[in-house]
Design an enzyme around this catalytic site. Structure first.
Site, short mmCIF file in Angstrom:
data_model
loop_
_atom_site.label_atom_id
_atom_site.label_comp_id
_atom_site.label_asym_id
_atom_site.label_seq_id
_atom_site.Cartn_x
_atom_site.Cartn_y
_atom_site.Cartn_z
N ARG A 80 181.29 62.56 16.16
CA ARG A 80 182.00 62.22 17.38
C ARG A 80 181.47 60.95 18.04
O ARG A 80 182.23 60.16 18.61
CB ARG A 80 181.96 63.38 18.38
CG ARG A 80 182.73 64.61 17.91
CD ARG A 80 182.90 65.62 19.03
NE ARG A 80 183.73 65.10 20.09
CZ ARG A 80 183.30 64.71 21.28
NH1 ARG A 80 182.00 64.78 21.57
NH2 ARG A 80 184.13 64.24 22.19
N SER B 76 192.79 65.23 24.82
CA SER B 76 191.61 66.08 24.77
C SER B 76 190.52 65.54 25.69
O SER B 76 190.49 64.36 26.01
CB SER B 76 191.06 66.15 23.33
OG SER B 76 191.99 66.78 22.47
N GLU C 293 196.59 76.02 25.01
CA GLU C 293 195.83 75.97 23.76
C GLU C 293 194.43 75.38 23.94
O GLU C 293 194.12 74.31 23.41
CB GLU C 293 196.60 75.15 22.72
CG GLU C 293 197.93 75.77 22.34
CD GLU C 293 198.81 74.80 21.53
OE1 GLU C 293 199.85 75.23 21.04
OE2 GLU C 293 198.43 73.61 21.41
N GLY D 65 193.33 70.63 25.82
CA GLY D 65 192.66 69.37 26.13
C GLY D 65 191.71 69.44 27.29
O GLY D 65 191.24 68.40 27.77
N TYR E 69 184.36 70.37 17.29
CA TYR E 69 184.62 69.12 16.57
C TYR E 69 183.38 68.51 15.91
O TYR E 69 183.43 67.36 15.50
CB TYR E 69 185.29 68.09 17.49
CG TYR E 69 186.62 68.57 18.00
CD1 TYR E 69 187.73 68.60 17.16
CD2 TYR E 69 186.76 69.02 19.30
CE1 TYR E 69 188.95 69.08 17.61
CE2 TYR E 69 187.98 69.50 19.77
CZ TYR E 69 189.07 69.52 18.91
OH TYR E 69 190.27 70.00 19.36
N CYS F 46 172.95 55.83 5.97
CA CYS F 46 172.88 54.37 5.80
C CYS F 46 174.02 53.70 6.56
O CYS F 46 174.90 53.06 5.97
CB CYS F 46 172.92 54.00 4.33
SG CYS F 46 171.37 54.33 3.49
N GLU F 47 174.01 53.86 7.87
CA GLU F 47 174.98 53.23 8.77
C GLU F 47 174.27 52.93 10.08
O GLU F 47 173.62 53.80 10.65
CB GLU F 47 176.16 54.19 9.06
CG GLU F 47 177.01 54.55 7.88
CD GLU F 47 177.96 53.45 7.48
OE1 GLU F 47 178.17 52.52 8.29
OE2 GLU F 47 178.48 53.51 6.35
N ARG G 81 188.14 73.20 22.57
CA ARG G 81 186.84 72.68 22.97
C ARG G 81 186.28 73.45 24.17
O ARG G 81 185.09 73.76 24.23
CB ARG G 81 187.00 71.20 23.35
CG ARG G 81 185.73 70.51 23.80
CD ARG G 81 186.04 69.21 24.55
NE ARG G 81 187.10 68.43 23.93
CZ ARG G 81 186.89 67.46 23.06
NH1 ARG G 81 185.66 67.14 22.72
NH2 ARG G 81 187.91 66.80 22.56
#
Length: 472
Positions: free
Chosen positions: A358, A236, A314, A272, A419, A389-390, A317
């Protein structure tokens, strides 16, 4: 005079002459600014969208989705016709799927690729003809395969020997005949993130080229399975056609060998195709992609003295990604000085990795712009972060934003149509945002946003929290 490039900025990020500009290819074609500097998408202002739907909100430009779907269909139709064959374009629903988007792409002549029972259910709920669906997945359950056969899904892409037997048992029991493709791992290493590359040997998808012939032979023995051809997907967010050309060449070698045992009517080369997330990204134009990939297949077939098969592709995106823009409200800003003395501004917004995973997953790069007005002052190196909280809760890792950005401003992050909603979560019990389609100056909700009540409704311990065990 522009400030010098900050030492914290990556080499690819340059200081913009105007921190309010909207880079070509990154934003929907309809994106503009009005006289007050407010971002407008398809005739609807960011201020209006935030007022009516709150923030965060994912805005999807309907005409952008339709135009890109139409462009892929037209480009592959023309390229295939030039080489005496046909092409089918499937929209890869994993990028983002709702009943509304499914109807848009079908209206524009596309089929739809699904990879779970849930995605299949959405496509069917949208009224998509089952025969125009392809069903992917490396671990389709018996229930999912039974449903696919029951409704008449056009093609199942088989991914393992176990799945072949599982599907054969279903067709033997029901008397159905299911058309199948065999997914092949070509061994081509796409130039993308390791998690996005799907044709290298050491990964979960498909059959290695050396094992695929045995899988096809087994399928040809089974009366309930109709072997339709081969499938290969190399990854992708890929620019250029070199990887597709090499993969096609390798798969055609197998294709030609399989012709000795019977017909191999179709070759699906997956998707992709990349899009622009930042101004330095340079995706290959759709018509060029189609022309060069189909030409490579035709050349490979000519070299082997075999006919060009029907082709399938296909894109996901590349159809929906650029159509999406996420709006956030700025909550806080903080200037952080690192040991070198360089300064980066941290801009905290009211979403984060729950609506856009992402960046945390892949180190993906995004762009951002002030959306509620035109900003002033020199561009300042900034990092847009979420409320979770990261420390890895980053939405936009590196961007130059106006120096006068303040709490309450709206911030827009483009190229979030693919995505982002698909990977969204309720981390820290944050509700997922609404998805709003815009077209011709009008906005409509196509996926409702969640509420705290929605989250609590799934907690089985609330109503019976104090009931003795066994009474619940």
């Amino acid at each position: 005079m522009l400030p010098p490039a900050d030492s914290l900025a990556p080499e690819w990020l340059s200081v913009p002459e105007d921190a309010n500009d909207l880079a070509d290819r990154v934003w929907p074609a309809s994106a503009t600014r009005d006289a007050e500097g407010v971002l407008v998408i398809a005739g609807v202002s960011a201020a209006e969208l935030a007022r009516d739907h709150g923030t965060p909100v994912l805005v999807l430009d309907e005409d952008e989705v339709r135009a890109r779907a139409r462009a892929f269909r037209t480009a592959f139709d023309r390229a295939a016709a030039e080489h005496g064959t046909t092409a089918q374009v499937y929209y890869a629903g994993k990028a983002f799927l709702s009943t509304t988007v499914a109807r848009w792409v079908v209206d524009e002549g596309l089929r739809i690729d699904v990879c779970t029972g849930g995605e299949l259910a959405v496509a069917l709920a949208a009224g998509v003809a089952p025969a125009s669906l392809g069903f992917h997945g490396n671990n389709k359950s018996t229930a999912e395969l039974e449903r696919a056969v029951e409704v008449g899904v056009g093609t199942v892409v088989v991914d393992s020997a176990i799945e072949i037997e599982r599907l054969a048992a279903i067709t033997a029991r029901t008397g159905a005949v299911q058309r199948v493709l065999v997914r092949v791992v070509s061994g081509v290493h796409a130039e993308t993130h390791d998690f996005l590359a799907t044709a290298h040997e050491d990964q979960k998808f498909g059959f290695p080229v050396g094992d695929a012939a045995d899988a096809v032979a087994r399928i040809r023995e089974l009366p309930g399975l109709d072997f339709a051809g081969l499938h290969c997907h190399i990854g992708s967010q890929i620019f250029g056609v070199a990887g597709f050309r090499e993969s096609a060449s390798r798969v055609l070698e197998l294709h030609a060998a399989l012709l000795e045992g019977g017909p191999v009517p179709q070759l699906n080369l997956g998707g992709g195709f990349g899009i622009a997330y930042t101004r330095v990204d340079d995706p290959t134009p759709i018509a060029q992609l189609a022309g060069e990939i189909v030409e490579a297949v035709a050349e490979g077939c000519a070299a082997r003295g075999i006919p060009v098969p029907a082709l399938s592709f296909e894109p996901g995106r590349a159809i929906v990604g650029t159509a999406g823009v996420t709006l956030y409200e700025v909550g806080t800003t903080k200037d952080v000085t690192v040991s070198s003395g360089a300064v980066r501004r941290y801009v905290s917004v009211d979403g984060g990795m729950s609506d856009n995973a992402r960046t945390a997953l892949y180190g993906a790069q995004f762009s951002a712009r002030l959306a509620s007005r035109a900003g002033g002052g020199e561009p300042q190196l900034s990092r847009v972060v979420g409320k979770h909280c990261e420390s890895g809760d980053v939405v936009v890792d590196h961007e130059y934003l106006p120096a006068d950005l303040v709490p309450g401003d709206l911030l827009a992050v483009p190229a979030t149509g693919a995505y982002c909603a698909s990977l969204s979560s309720n981390y820290n019990h944050v509700p997922r945002p609404p998805i709003v389609a815009v077209r011709d100056g009008r906005a409509r909700v196509i996926v409702r946003g969640e509420t705290i009540d929605d989250l609590l409704a799934r907690d089985a311990g609330i109503d019976g929290a104090h009931a003795p065990e066994g009474d619940q």
